[in-house]
Scaffold this motif. Structure first.
Motif, PDB file in Angstrom:
ATOM      1  N   TYR A 192      52.376  46.421  10.593  1.00  0.00           N
ATOM      2  CA  TYR A 192      52.864  47.033   9.351  1.00  0.00           C
ATOM      3  C   TYR A 192      53.136  45.951   8.305  1.00  0.00           C
ATOM      4  O   TYR A 192      52.741  46.082   7.143  1.00  0.00           O
ATOM      5  CB  TYR A 192      54.149  47.851   9.579  1.00  0.00           C
ATOM      6  CG  TYR A 192      54.736  48.279   8.250  1.00  0.00           C
ATOM      7  CD1 TYR A 192      54.285  49.425   7.614  1.00  0.00           C
ATOM      8  CD2 TYR A 192      55.684  47.472   7.592  1.00  0.00           C
ATOM      9  CE1 TYR A 192      54.759  49.775   6.369  1.00  0.00           C
ATOM     10  CE2 TYR A 192      56.152  47.818   6.344  1.00  0.00           C
ATOM     11  CZ  TYR A 192      55.690  48.973   5.727  1.00  0.00           C
ATOM     12  OH  TYR A 192      56.144  49.302   4.486  1.00  0.00           O
ATOM     13  N   LEU A 218      53.574  36.178   9.301  1.00  0.00           N
ATOM     14  CA  LEU A 218      52.787  36.995   8.388  1.00  0.00           C
ATOM     15  C   LEU A 218      51.489  36.305   7.994  1.00  0.00           C
ATOM     16  O   LEU A 218      50.610  36.909   7.406  1.00  0.00           O
ATOM     17  CB  LEU A 218      53.604  37.309   7.144  1.00  0.00           C
ATOM     18  CG  LEU A 218      54.828  38.192   7.384  1.00  0.00           C
ATOM     19  CD1 LEU A 218      55.599  38.363   6.100  1.00  0.00           C
ATOM     20  CD2 LEU A 218      54.416  39.536   7.957  1.00  0.00           C
ATOM     21  N   TYR A 266      51.355  45.560   4.671  1.00  0.00           N
ATOM     22  CA  TYR A 266      52.058  45.556   3.390  1.00  0.00           C
ATOM     23  C   TYR A 266      51.747  44.281   2.601  1.00  0.00           C
ATOM     24  O   TYR A 266      51.416  44.332   1.419  1.00  0.00           O
ATOM     25  CB  TYR A 266      53.568  45.706   3.602  1.00  0.00           C
ATOM     26  CG  TYR A 266      54.314  45.921   2.291  1.00  0.00           C
ATOM     27  CD1 TYR A 266      54.433  47.187   1.737  1.00  0.00           C
ATOM     28  CD2 TYR A 266      54.867  44.840   1.590  1.00  0.00           C
ATOM     29  CE1 TYR A 266      55.081  47.383   0.542  1.00  0.00           C
ATOM     30  CE2 TYR A 266      55.516  45.026   0.385  1.00  0.00           C
ATOM     31  CZ  TYR A 266      55.627  46.302  -0.141  1.00  0.00           C
ATOM     32  OH  TYR A 266      56.258  46.494  -1.333  1.00  0.00           O
ATOM     33  N   GLU A 267      51.870  43.148   3.308  1.00  0.00           N
ATOM     34  CA  GLU A 267      51.615  41.872   2.637  1.00  0.00           C
ATOM     35  C   GLU A 267      50.204  41.823   2.056  1.00  0.00           C
ATOM     36  O   GLU A 267      49.986  41.344   0.957  1.00  0.00           O
ATOM     37  CB  GLU A 267      51.784  40.705   3.630  1.00  0.00           C
ATOM     38  CG  GLU A 267      53.210  40.450   4.059  1.00  0.00           C
ATOM     39  CD  GLU A 267      54.124  40.064   2.890  1.00  0.00           C
ATOM     40  OE1 GLU A 267      53.640  39.400   1.947  1.00  0.00           O
ATOM     41  OE2 GLU A 267      55.309  40.453   2.921  1.00  0.00           O
ATOM     42  N   HIS A 268      49.276  42.352   2.840  1.00  0.00           N
ATOM     43  CA  HIS A 268      47.875  42.186   2.500  1.00  0.00           C
ATOM     44  C   HIS A 268      47.388  43.190   1.457  1.00  0.00           C
ATOM     45  O   HIS A 268      46.588  42.852   0.590  1.00  0.00           O
ATOM     46  CB  HIS A 268      47.045  42.332   3.785  1.00  0.00           C
ATOM     47  CG  HIS A 268      45.685  41.730   3.675  1.00  0.00           C
ATOM     48  ND1 HIS A 268      45.475  40.376   3.491  1.00  0.00           N
ATOM     49  CD2 HIS A 268      44.456  42.299   3.716  1.00  0.00           C
ATOM     50  CE1 HIS A 268      44.184  40.133   3.422  1.00  0.00           C
ATOM     51  NE2 HIS A 268      43.536  41.285   3.549  1.00  0.00           N
ATOM     52  N   TYR A 269      47.850  44.422   1.544  1.00  0.00           N
ATOM     53  CA  TYR A 269      47.258  45.481   0.728  1.00  0.00           C
ATOM     54  C   TYR A 269      48.186  46.084  -0.344  1.00  0.00           C
ATOM     55  O   TYR A 269      47.708  46.804  -1.212  1.00  0.00           O
ATOM     56  CB  TYR A 269      46.781  46.639   1.616  1.00  0.00           C
ATOM     57  CG  TYR A 269      45.618  46.275   2.494  1.00  0.00           C
ATOM     58  CD1 TYR A 269      44.345  46.089   1.942  1.00  0.00           C
ATOM     59  CD2 TYR A 269      45.769  46.114   3.868  1.00  0.00           C
ATOM     60  CE1 TYR A 269      43.272  45.753   2.745  1.00  0.00           C
ATOM     61  CE2 TYR A 269      44.698  45.787   4.667  1.00  0.00           C
ATOM     62  CZ  TYR A 269      43.448  45.599   4.113  1.00  0.00           C
ATOM     63  OH  TYR A 269      42.380  45.276   4.902  1.00  0.00           O
ATOM     64  N   SER A 270      49.492  45.831  -0.284  1.00  0.00           N
ATOM     65  CA  SER A 270      50.394  46.505  -1.223  1.00  0.00           C
ATOM     66  C   SER A 270      50.029  46.206  -2.678  1.00  0.00           C
ATOM     67  O   SER A 270      50.100  47.092  -3.530  1.00  0.00           O
ATOM     68  CB  SER A 270      51.850  46.132  -0.938  1.00  0.00           C
ATOM     69  OG  SER A 270      52.042  44.749  -1.118  1.00  0.00           O
ATOM     70  N   GLY A 271      49.591  44.946  -2.937  1.00  0.00           N
ATOM     71  CA  GLY A 271      49.263  44.586  -4.319  1.00  0.00           C
ATOM     72  C   GLY A 271      48.078  45.372  -4.855  1.00  0.00           C
ATOM     73  O   GLY A 271      48.121  45.898  -5.974  1.00  0.00           O
TER      74      GLY A 271
END
Lengths: 178, 277
Positions: free
Chosen positions: A24, A3, A28-33
């Protein structure tokens, strides 16, 4: 699949369109926050915000084919999906039933005292720097999703005034963001 | 078009933030296709927006990560079903993968079925009780209605009797014979109506004491100096005028109190009323 790997936006988009699972995970890791943050600013309820975030990622994954990079950056596209989904949630029957007893103002006050503190993050923090009459219009238009016509009715001001004030507020916002 | 003015107008922010109208959006996209400086300005605003959003990111709760990956990429795990909330109404997206819609609809259907079953049971019980109440009320009313019909019938019969009696009295052929009380019963009084054509005799009691148990009034006609039985008076029926026997001729009528069923000869000591013609 690590990741820690980074992609350029173009690479990420290509991989996403290929339904690459690693892409994916990166997404998620990059943009979920950042997306969760904008959702919280609109929904102001952690449980509902989690459901909205899920819907947002489902939609991003499913609709990535329709993303057109000539119209804007990937994040802009995702941000709008998140904003629209969050506004839809706030307007849903389920959400309104669950929050019927709280007025919007008091719920904002209550949430401010919890760990959410949504008024001090992201775009809300910038919007708070606006003059009060501009701020209330941006609140209604951006965070509550009202059309200009609806805002004119809510605020009892002419439609033309709503438009010019929102434009002025947006110009102001840009200078704050720079 | 003055591009610098256009760039400064707020349209870029409006477009990027999703606040532009359809018309403004189409215009902006066509301007972008012609003027690279507009695209540049747009991207600059997008980046600054992205920057502030990323710097103020709020990490979502850890449990969401697997749940959302499963939902988004269509991987199946049991956890997904267990952790899902907000399953009602407009939240189901038609475009979601089939497996998700199936899970949605199964869970919603099961929940709805249970709720409906519960509601239905309660309603059944409520309606059962209501129905029982109504059946009881209906039965009560039916009984009362039957009573009223019976009362009405007996009243009708009585009225017809009275009318028939009254017809007799009014009849010009009818001879009225007053029977005043004798000295031992001065307050007693009867009237005999005698049809001079048919010779039928009717007795009207104006006033007679209630007979003792086992006793009954008997009407006598004096025919050639001899008392002849003219019939028993049935006071239970409460008739105004009672039809007695047919008496072809008589010189007087009298009423005596006899033992129930009557006597062959009158008890002269128990005479109440008497009248001569």
């Amino acid at each position: 699949m690590s990741l820690k790997q980074t992609y350029t936006e173009a690479e990420l988009i290509t991989l996403l369109k290929q339904r690459n699972n690693g892409s994916y995970n990166y997404l998620y890791e990059h943009y979920s926050g950042a997306l969760y943050s904008i959702i919280l600013q609109i929904v102001q309820d952690e449980s509902a915000a989690g459901d909205v975030l899920q819907e947002v990622f489902v939609n991003i994954w499913k609709k990535i084919e329709s993303y057109d990079e000539t119209k804007g950056r990937l994040f802009t596209w995702m941000l709008n999906i998140a904003r629209n989904a969050a506004i839809d949630m706030v307007r849903s029957k389920t959400y309104r039933n669950n929050h019927r007893s709280e007025s919007l103002d008091s719920s904002a006050d209550n949430l401010q005292s919890t760990q959410l503190e949504v008024d001090n993050i992201g775009l809300k923090k910038i919007v708070d720097k606006l003059k009060p009459e501009q701020r209330s219009l941006i609140e209604l238009a951006y965070f509550k999703g009202y059309t200009h016509e609806e805002i004119a009715e809510i605020e009892s001001i002419p439609l033309g005034t709503v438009k010019t004030r929102i434009r002025a507020a947006l110009q102001q916002l840009r200078t704050f963001l720079k | 078009m003055n591009i610098q003015e256009y760039i400064q107008s707020g349209i870029i922010e409006s477009y990027v933030l999703g606040l532009a109208s359809e018309e403004e959006r189409l215009e902006f996209e066509s301007v972008c296709a012609t003027y690279p400086e507009v695209v540049e300005a747009r991207e600059a605003f997008e980046l600054s927006l992205e920057h502030i959003a990323m710097s103020d990111a709020v990490t979502p709760p850890a449990y969401l990560k697997d749940r959302i990956r499963n939902a988004a990429t269509g991987e199946k795990t049991g956890e997904y079903m267990a952790s899902f909330s907000y399953t009602e109404d407009n939240y189901v997206d038609e475009d979601q993968p089939l497996i998700i819609r199936k899970l949605f609809s199964l869970r919603s259907a099961a929940a709805a079925a249970i709720i409906l079953l519960g509601a239905s049971t309660l309603l059944n019980f409520y309606f059962y009780k209501e129905n029982k109440k109504l059946v009881n009320a209906f039965n009560d009313l039916s009984i009362r209605q039957t009573q009223l019909v019976n009362n009405n019938q007996s009243m009708q019969t009585k009225l017809q009797d009275y009318e028939a009696n009254f017809e007799h009295i009014r009849n010009p052929r009818m001879k009225a014979v007053k029977l005043p009380g004798v000295s031992s019963n001065p307050s007693s009084m009867c009237t005999v109506y005698w049809d001079m054509q048919t010779k039928d005799v009717y007795l009207m009691v104006n006033n007679l004491p209630k007979p003792a148990p086992g006793m009954q009034y008997q009407l006598w006609a004096m025919v050639d100096g001899t008392p002849v039985d003219a019939g028993m008076l049935d006071m239970d029926k409460d008739n105004m005028v009672v039809k007695m026997k047919n008496i072809p001729s008589a010189t007087a009528f009298a009423v005596t109190l006899e033992k129930k069923g009557g006597s062959p000869t009158p008890d002269m000591n128990a005479m109440y009323v008497m009248g001569t013609i």
